[in-house]
Design an enzyme around this catalytic site. Sequence first.
Site, PDB file in Angstrom:
ATOM      1  N   TYR A  16       0.374  -4.384  11.722  1.00 50.38           N
ATOM      2  CA  TYR A  16       0.173  -3.060  11.205  1.00 50.38           C
ATOM      3  C   TYR A  16       0.908  -2.030  12.172  1.00 50.38           C
ATOM      4  O   TYR A  16       1.552  -1.176  11.831  1.00 50.38           O
ATOM      5  CB  TYR A  16      -1.430  -2.826  10.930  1.00 50.38           C
ATOM      6  CG  TYR A  16      -2.015  -3.182   9.497  1.00 50.38           C
ATOM      7  CD1 TYR A  16      -1.551  -4.427   9.138  1.00 50.38           C
ATOM      8  CD2 TYR A  16      -2.466  -2.462   9.064  1.00 50.38           C
ATOM      9  CE1 TYR A  16      -2.075  -4.752   7.830  1.00 50.38           C
ATOM     10  CE2 TYR A  16      -2.868  -2.677   7.650  1.00 50.38           C
ATOM     11  CZ  TYR A  16      -2.629  -4.085   7.148  1.00 50.38           C
ATOM     12  OH  TYR A  16      -3.053  -4.395   5.952  1.00 50.38           O
ATOM     13  N   HIS A  52       0.828  -1.412  -0.142  1.00 54.60           N
ATOM     14  CA  HIS A  52      -0.142   0.023  -0.176  1.00 54.60           C
ATOM     15  C   HIS A  52       0.872   1.297  -0.069  1.00 54.60           C
ATOM     16  O   HIS A  52       0.591   2.382   0.715  1.00 54.60           O
ATOM     17  CB  HIS A  52      -0.978   0.072   1.258  1.00 54.60           C
ATOM     18  CG  HIS A  52      -1.890  -1.150   1.326  1.00 54.60           C
ATOM     19  ND1 HIS A  52      -3.138  -1.211   0.409  1.00 54.60           N
ATOM     20  CD2 HIS A  52      -1.948  -2.282   1.921  1.00 54.60           C
ATOM     21  CE1 HIS A  52      -3.729  -2.240   0.705  1.00 54.60           C
ATOM     22  NE2 HIS A  52      -2.867  -3.134   1.384  1.00 54.60           N
ATOM     23  N   ASN A  93     -10.201  -3.275   1.800  1.00 57.10           N
ATOM     24  CA  ASN A  93      -9.875  -3.160   0.445  1.00 57.10           C
ATOM     25  C   ASN A  93     -11.048  -2.950  -0.413  1.00 57.10           C
ATOM     26  O   ASN A  93     -12.031  -2.716  -0.047  1.00 57.10           O
ATOM     27  CB  ASN A  93      -9.007  -4.608   0.116  1.00 57.10           C
ATOM     28  CG  ASN A  93      -7.798  -4.593   0.505  1.00 57.10           C
ATOM     29  OD1 ASN A  93      -6.932  -3.836   0.503  1.00 57.10           O
ATOM     30  ND2 ASN A  93      -7.239  -5.882   0.957  1.00 57.10           N
TER      31      ASN A  93
END
Length: 473
Positions: free
Chosen positions: A334, A52, A124
Amino acid sequence: MKKLTNDFGNIIADNQNSLSAGAKGPLLLQDYILLEKLAHQNRERIPERTVHAKGSAAYGELVITEDISRYTKAKVLQKGEKTPLIIRFSTVAGEAGAADAERDVRGFAIKFYTKEGNWDLVGNNTPTFFIRDPYKFPDFIHTQKRDPRTHLRSANAAWDFWSLSPESLHQVTILMSDRGIPASYRHMHGFGSHTYSLINDKGERFWVKFHFKTKQGIKNLTNAEAEALIAKDRESHQRDLVESIGKGDFPKWSFKIQILSEKDAEKLGFNPFDLTKVWSHKDVPLIDVGEMVLNRNVDNYFNEVEQAAFSPSNIVPGISFSPDKMLQGRIFSYPDAQRYRIGTNYHLLPVNAAKSEVNTYNVAGAMNSDTYKNKAAYYEPNSYDYSPKENKSYLEPDLELNGNVQRYAPLDEDFYTQPRALFDLMNADQKNQLFNNIAASMEGVDKTIIQRALGHFEKISPEYAAGVKKALA
């Protein structure tokens, strides 16, 4: 006229010439302005995201128009609530300089600045993913990135992995379909993708899927259209988003959910926490919740897009996790990626900072600009009423688990039913695009890998395999 200074307010008398020993002599170490400028330039780019990396962002708000309090006590999801947000769209596989209009999955990450803390929904533009166990995530991403030997992208690696991991067939079919290249970020749906949980004020848990349906309509590009666009504009999606918001054409999405009670989860006939599968809308219908609108562009791309940090570990009371293995892995990976990429105190940056009250005993670390607001204690537990304490009333209801500790294989090996259902929904033109897109993506792929993939397509549908074979001929 304003005086030029460095970052600390020191006035710069000459910004054109370095300090040297004589007109032709070497430079002096005491030229701190030169050193500051060079050192800062070396650090102008934080490490780009592993995935990303190329993104666009905008601010907006989520408005809840329906009553879903029977499912959740989260204040952000109560009827009439308006919550400010930032959303970051992205491509997945490409680097920061990649073209926007490439065939790729699109990231759809939202940070809601709620009254109870930040809630991040990291998803997404697809309701599924290529894998269902984070154990395989680094290997999968390696196949989407560059070959470390040649520094070239490898279609062979991608198809080798996909054909050896048939759980990816559902996502691959979506990626290679007409929806594989959205015309813009405004013209695509968004999904939380994972299964999450909602908890109501009675302590009841419900499994939930989050959906955002574009009100602009779905628009996609063919390979040929995308190639022509990229030749003229590599930032087409960024440009479209900035310009549409700039002229007041604010993008909107309908916010919907799918709900399953804990006892009804088994009725799906497959693992409800499998990220490679969707919940049928027929069996689990969509429930209207509200609307998301984007109405303000960012002012500083680096500060508000590059440094924006999202993680599914950011939840609020009434919204929580599930046994979804991929979600469980992302809860760790993350925030860990952000601590490495931006720094330990990335949460203090304005774009990431909560707008609600924050009381923490985390201290120090690089670039910590926080102050100690508690009068006495800098630890917990403590003896002072005015220092923040835990509150057990916010504990979640028990989640019943059972089984032995083991590296369990997935509960089923049905890799074909859902891709078949998706394929059967396609019209003739969509199927032809699918066949041709797959054939184009297989250029240079080993014949044995192509044959393995065709074997999987045959199990989805003989028509699927025949169409790809014809396109490859």
